[in-house]
Design a protein around this motif. Structure first.
Motif, mmCIF file in Angstrom:
data_model
loop_
_atom_site.group_PDB
_atom_site.id
_atom_site.type_symbol
_atom_site.label_atom_id
_atom_site.label_comp_id
_atom_site.label_asym_id
_atom_site.label_seq_id
_atom_site.Cartn_x
_atom_site.Cartn_y
_atom_site.Cartn_z
ATOM 1 N N TYR A 238 -6.737 12.894 4.537
ATOM 2 C CA TYR A 238 -5.885 11.928 4.014
ATOM 3 C C TYR A 238 -6.106 11.206 2.942
ATOM 4 N N ASN A 239 -7.369 11.598 2.306
ATOM 5 C CA ASN A 239 -8.069 10.959 0.985
ATOM 6 C C ASN A 239 -6.882 10.735 -0.029
ATOM 7 N N GLY A 240 -6.938 9.595 -0.700
ATOM 8 C CA GLY A 240 -5.862 9.291 -1.874
ATOM 9 C C GLY A 240 -4.487 9.110 -1.375
ATOM 10 N N MET A 241 -3.983 9.085 -0.200
ATOM 11 C CA MET A 241 -2.801 8.820 0.201
ATOM 12 C C MET A 241 -2.212 7.566 0.913
ATOM 13 N N ALA A 242 -1.315 7.017 0.370
ATOM 14 C CA ALA A 242 -0.949 5.880 0.907
ATOM 15 C C ALA A 242 -0.462 5.918 2.296
ATOM 16 N N VAL A 243 -0.387 4.630 3.083
ATOM 17 C CA VAL A 243 -0.054 4.754 4.497
ATOM 18 C C VAL A 243 1.061 3.693 4.807
ATOM 19 N N ARG B 205 1.529 9.146 6.226
ATOM 20 C CA ARG B 205 0.938 9.372 4.774
ATOM 21 C C ARG B 205 1.973 10.070 3.688
ATOM 22 N N GLY B 206 1.240 9.627 2.816
ATOM 23 C CA GLY B 206 1.967 10.442 1.461
ATOM 24 C C GLY B 206 1.686 9.707 0.227
#
Length: 68
Positions: free
Chosen positions: A5-10, A53-54
C-alpha cells in the motif's frame, strides 16, 4: 501485510450498522478505483469500520459516495 500500500491514500469510515457498512462499502468500491484494506466489527455495537486505499482522488470520491 501481504499487499503493498506504499504511496496510497487511506480512507476510513465507521457506521453503527454492519449491514449499512457493507452497502456503503459496495457503493464506494463501485464509484472509484479503491482497494478495501479491511472491515472490522465494532466491539461495543453492531457496526463496523472500513479502511480503503487508493489514489487521493479515488479515495475522496469513494468516501463521498460511502457517506451519502
Amino acid at each position: 501485510m501481504a499487499e503493498n500500500y506504499n504511496g496510497m491514500a487511506v480512507g476510513i469510515f465507521e457506521l453503527d450498522s454492519f449491514a449499512a457498512c457493507f452497502v456503503a462499502l459496495d457503493a464506494a468500491s463501485k464509484a472509484a478505483n479503491v482497494r478495501i484494506q479491511s472491515v472490522e466489527r465494532n466491539r461495543l455495537k453492531s457496526g463496523a469500520c472500513v479502511k480503503m486505499r487508493g489514489s487521493v482522488s479515488d479515495v475522496n470520491a469513494a468516501m463521498e459516495v460511502a457517506l451519502e
